[in-house]
Motif scaffolding. Structure first.
Motif, PDB file in Angstrom:
ATOM      1  N   UNK A  68      39.435  51.705  80.013  1.00 16.06           N
ATOM      2  CA  UNK A  68      39.042  53.102  79.827  1.00 16.06           C
ATOM      3  C   UNK A  68      38.205  53.303  78.571  1.00 16.06           C
ATOM      4  N   UNK A  69      38.572  52.638  77.495  1.00 17.04           N
ATOM      5  CA  UNK A  69      37.876  52.827  76.217  1.00 17.04           C
ATOM      6  C   UNK A  69      36.890  51.704  75.911  1.00 17.04           C
ATOM      7  N   UNK A  70      36.926  50.641  76.704  1.00 17.29           N
ATOM      8  CA  UNK A  70      36.083  49.447  76.493  1.00 17.29           C
ATOM      9  C   UNK A  70      36.348  48.831  75.131  1.00 17.29           C
ATOM     10  N   UNK A  71      37.592  48.854  74.710  1.00  7.71           N
ATOM     11  CA  UNK A  71      37.974  48.305  73.416  1.00  7.71           C
ATOM     12  C   UNK A  71      38.857  47.086  73.637  1.00  7.71           C
ATOM     13  N   UNK A  72      38.731  46.112  72.754  1.00  6.32           N
ATOM     14  CA  UNK A  72      39.517  44.884  72.828  1.00  6.32           C
ATOM     15  C   UNK A  72      40.367  44.739  71.572  1.00  6.32           C
ATOM     16  N   UNK A  73      41.468  43.991  71.697  1.00  4.69           N
ATOM     17  CA  UNK A  73      42.323  43.661  70.555  1.00  4.69           C
ATOM     18  C   UNK A  73      43.093  42.391  70.881  1.00  4.69           C
ATOM     19  N   UNK A  74      43.491  41.681  69.840  1.00  7.30           N
ATOM     20  CA  UNK A  74      44.306  40.483  69.990  1.00  7.30           C
ATOM     21  C   UNK A  74      45.755  40.893  69.746  1.00  7.30           C
ATOM     22  N   UNK A  94      39.036  30.014  78.429  1.00  9.62           N
ATOM     23  CA  UNK A  94      39.180  28.657  78.957  1.00  9.62           C
ATOM     24  C   UNK A  94      38.805  27.635  77.890  1.00  9.62           C
ATOM     25  N   UNK A  95      39.543  26.576  77.824  1.00 11.27           N
ATOM     26  CA  UNK A  95      39.213  25.421  76.976  1.00 11.27           C
ATOM     27  C   UNK A  95      38.970  25.768  75.519  1.00 11.27           C
ATOM     28  N   UNK A  96      39.559  26.845  75.026  1.00 11.95           N
ATOM     29  CA  UNK A  96      39.374  27.247  73.628  1.00 11.95           C
ATOM     30  C   UNK A  96      37.903  27.253  73.219  1.00 11.95           C
ATOM     31  N   UNK A  97      37.039  27.702  74.117  1.00 15.81           N
ATOM     32  CA  UNK A  97      35.598  27.679  73.871  1.00 15.81           C
ATOM     33  C   UNK A  97      35.109  28.853  73.030  1.00 15.81           C
ATOM     34  N   UNK A  98      35.944  29.888  72.884  1.00 17.19           N
ATOM     35  CA  UNK A  98      35.589  31.056  72.077  1.00 17.19           C
ATOM     36  C   UNK A  98      36.750  31.401  71.164  1.00 17.19           C
ATOM     37  N   UNK A  99      36.439  31.840  69.973  1.00 17.29           N
ATOM     38  CA  UNK A  99      37.459  32.357  69.071  1.00 17.29           C
ATOM     39  C   UNK A  99      37.805  33.773  69.546  1.00 17.29           C
ATOM     40  N   UNK A 100      39.080  34.089  69.755  1.00 11.77           N
ATOM     41  CA  UNK A 100      39.441  35.403  70.309  1.00 11.77           C
ATOM     42  C   UNK A 100      39.055  36.586  69.419  1.00 11.77           C
ATOM     43  N   UNK A 101      39.124  36.417  68.101  1.00 11.62           N
ATOM     44  CA  UNK A 101      38.770  37.534  67.221  1.00 11.62           C
ATOM     45  C   UNK A 101      37.248  37.720  67.208  1.00 11.62           C
ATOM     46  N   UNK A 102      36.509  36.631  67.317  1.00 10.56           N
ATOM     47  CA  UNK A 102      35.051  36.727  67.452  1.00 10.56           C
ATOM     48  C   UNK A 102      34.713  37.463  68.748  1.00 10.56           C
ATOM     49  N   UNK A 103      35.364  37.090  69.850  1.00 16.46           N
ATOM     50  CA  UNK A 103      35.111  37.758  71.124  1.00 16.46           C
ATOM     51  C   UNK A 103      35.517  39.225  71.044  1.00 16.46           C
ATOM     52  N   UNK A 104      36.593  39.511  70.341  1.00 14.06           N
ATOM     53  CA  UNK A 104      37.024  40.895  70.120  1.00 14.06           C
ATOM     54  C   UNK A 104      35.925  41.664  69.380  1.00 14.06           C
TER      55      UNK A 104
END
Length: 189
Positions: A68-74, A94-104
């Motif tokens: 709904x808000x298009x917001x992400x969080x870890x 997948x495969x730890x290819x992205x850092x989750x906080x970077x993707x956030x």
């Protein structure tokens, strides 16, 4: 060079809250997402959590996206083990290819992603972004060390903004209390 999320992530959809049988279960809500966003600075190295996939409950280090808000969080420790409702999707890297906080950061603040989201919603009627649209987003292909630096700086920025707002509220409350005490003293004389 760009990478597409469809090649690097998997989405797990939340449940319709009216169909959740256990009424005692806590459901992950928008307020929880705000807490998680403000708590990212305190997360351990979430890359090492390996994103163990859960069918319906949140786990520390998972990346959540609000449809709904298009917001992400870890997910933080405080909000682990909550049921994911239909307004959210869990983004499993997948495969730890992205850092989750970077993707956030990219999902929440990147102009590159905002332009892509805007393109998905254009037309005669304003269209909501659907989970498949998330998979069609593209990101610049940068190395993991740079991703971690960007993610850490983003988490620090969010944390600093949170502390600043908290300080402003405390000062406002203190000033109001002093003024109220001043008025009461005048009335009692």
């Amino acid at each position: 060079m760009k990478i597409y999320l469809r090649d690097t992530v998997k989405l797990i959809h939340g449940h319709n809250s009216s169909r959740i049988k256990n009424s005692k279960s806590e459901i992950y809500r928008i307020e929880d997402m705000t807490i998680d966003l403000n708590s990212m600075y305190y997360l351990p190295n979430v890359q090492e959590n390996n994103y163990k996939q859960s069918n319906d409950k949140t786990q520390i280090g998972q990346l959540m996206f609000n449809l709904n808000t298009y917001q992400a969080a870890v997910i933080s420790k405080q909000n682990s083990s909550k049921i994911i409702d239909q307004n959210f999707v869990q983004i499993v890297i997948k495969d730890n290819s992205l850092d989750p906080i970077y993707l956030c950061y990219m999902l929440n603040s990147s102009n590159m992603i905002k332009r892509q989201e805007s393109a998905f919603s254009q037309g005669v009627a304003v269209k909501r972004m659907v989970p498949n649209d998330i998979l069609n987003l593209s990101l610049p292909n940068i190395d993991m060390n740079q991703q971690k630096k960007i993610g850490r700086i983003y988490a620090l920025q969010i944390h600093e903004e949170f502390l600043h707002k908290k300080r402003e509220k405390m000062i406002s409350s203190l000033v109001n209390q002093i003024l109220q005490n001043s008025i009461e003293e005048k009335e009692n004389k």
